[in-house]
Structure formats: structure tokens, C-alpha cells
Design an enzyme around this catalytic site. Structure first.
Site, PDB file in Angstrom:
ATOM      1  N   GLU A  74       0.890  -1.260  -0.376  1.00 57.97           N
ATOM      2  CA  GLU A  74       0.333  -0.183   0.237  1.00 57.97           C
ATOM      3  C   GLU A  74       0.910   1.282  -0.231  1.00 57.97           C
ATOM      4  O   GLU A  74       0.510   1.907  -0.856  1.00 57.97           O
ATOM      5  CB  GLU A  74      -0.768   0.349   1.579  1.00 57.97           C
ATOM      6  CG  GLU A  74      -1.921  -1.426   1.471  1.00 57.97           C
ATOM      7  CD  GLU A  74      -1.245  -2.394   2.039  1.00 57.97           C
ATOM      8  OE1 GLU A  74      -1.585  -2.497   3.256  1.00 57.97           O
ATOM      9  OE2 GLU A  74       0.184  -2.570   2.592  1.00 57.97           O
ATOM     10  N   CYS A 100      -2.011  -2.919   7.734  1.00 56.96           N
ATOM     11  CA  CYS A 100      -2.454  -2.433   9.027  1.00 56.96           C
ATOM     12  C   CYS A 100      -2.264  -0.727   9.108  1.00 56.96           C
ATOM     13  O   CYS A 100      -2.921  -0.222   8.381  1.00 56.96           O
ATOM     14  CB  CYS A 100      -0.202  -2.915   9.741  1.00 56.96           C
ATOM     15  SG  CYS A 100       0.866  -1.851   8.188  1.00 56.96           S
ATOM     16  N   CYS A 103      -0.410   1.407   7.481  1.00 55.46           N
ATOM     17  CA  CYS A 103      -0.384   1.496   6.205  1.00 55.46           C
ATOM     18  C   CYS A 103      -2.204   2.674   6.105  1.00 55.46           C
ATOM     19  O   CYS A 103      -2.579   2.741   4.962  1.00 55.46           O
ATOM     20  CB  CYS A 103      -0.953   0.316   5.068  1.00 55.46           C
ATOM     21  SG  CYS A 103       1.392   0.002   4.816  1.00 55.46           S
TER      22      CYS A 103
END
Length: 143
Positions: A74, A100, A103
Site C-alpha cells: 500500500e 496494517c 498503512c
């Protein structure tokens, strides 16, 4: 499910399959992750997890631990857009693993409004953060 919803689901599955193919570019052993950013029905960026520019293409150390300078898919896709004349406002991020927390912060700041993922990350803190600010999160299985 109505026609529009089914058409969107099919499109989501298609882009997730493309992100999975893009993940094959990753040199990471533990997990290969791919991402695509789509805006106005066009892919405006792509990314996969790997080391930062200028580093060797080895994601893990000799003990199998991910090196600290490895970027998630990402983050790679979002930073590519930052280097271009485009932007992510209102875009959809397709990623093979749910984001996560780190990100997710980038996703929010980039203006991405929708995240479609195919596999859950080891915890859902990132998804919870995205949902908290109203970003649509969609889980699709392409397997």
C-alpha cells in the site's frame, strides 16, 4: 443483490486477482502482497511489498525477520502516486492483505475512500481505523 452491486463485486474480484498477480513481483519470502489504486475506472498506481529504492531485494534477514526498511504494498502504491501528477482523492485501493495500522494512516491521508482486500492481516487495527473515519472496507475472496 442488484445488478449494480453484482457488477461492482465482479470488478472487485477482477482487480483483486490483478493485485495478486502483481504481488508476484515481491522478493519477500514470508508473504507477497500486491496493491492497485483505481480511480475513475483506471489503475493509477500499483505496488508490492519490498525493500526501499537503493537497497538489495532481500526482505528478510538471515533469521527470517522482515528488515525495517521494507515497505508494504500500500505504501509503495501511495508513494508512486505522490511522485506523479495524479492523486488518490476518492480512489479505491485493492490489496491482497488488509492494511496494517501504519498503512491505514497513509490511506486516510491520501484520500482513498474504499479499500478492498482478500486476506485478513494478523490483526484488524488498520481496518478498525479505516472504518472509524468512514472508509468503506470490503473483504472479497478470490480463491
Amino acid at each position: 443483490m442488484g445488478y449494480a452491486e453484482e457488477k461492482q463485486r465482479q470488478l472487485d474480484l477482477r482487480y483483486i486477482r490483478m493485485a495478486r498477480v502483481w504481488a508476484e513481483n515481491s522478493y519477500c519470502v514470508r508473504r507477497q502482497v500486491g496493491a492497485l489504486i483505481v480511480k475513475d475506472k483506471m489503475i493509477i498506481s500499483d505496488g508490492y511489498n519490498g525493500t526501499s529504492s537503493g537497497f538489495e531485494n532481500l526482505c528478510e534477514d538471515c533469521d527470517g525477520v522482515t528488515k525495517p526498511y521494507v515497505l508494504h504494498a500500500e505504501a509503495n502504491a501511495i508513494t508512486k502516486v505522490a511522485k506523479s501528477a495524479n492523486n488518490c482523492d476518492g480512489a479505491t485501493l485493492y490489496v491482497t492483505a488488509s492494511p496494517c495500522i501504519e498503512c491505514s494512516k497513509l490511506i486516510i491521508q491520501a484520500g482513498i475512500r474504499r479499500v478492498v482486500y482478500s486476506e485478513p492481516y494478523r490483526n484488524d487495527d488498520g481496518l478498525q481505523l479505516l472504518k472509524r473515519v468512514g472508509i468503506e472496507c470490503v473483504h472479497v475472496s478470490d480463491k
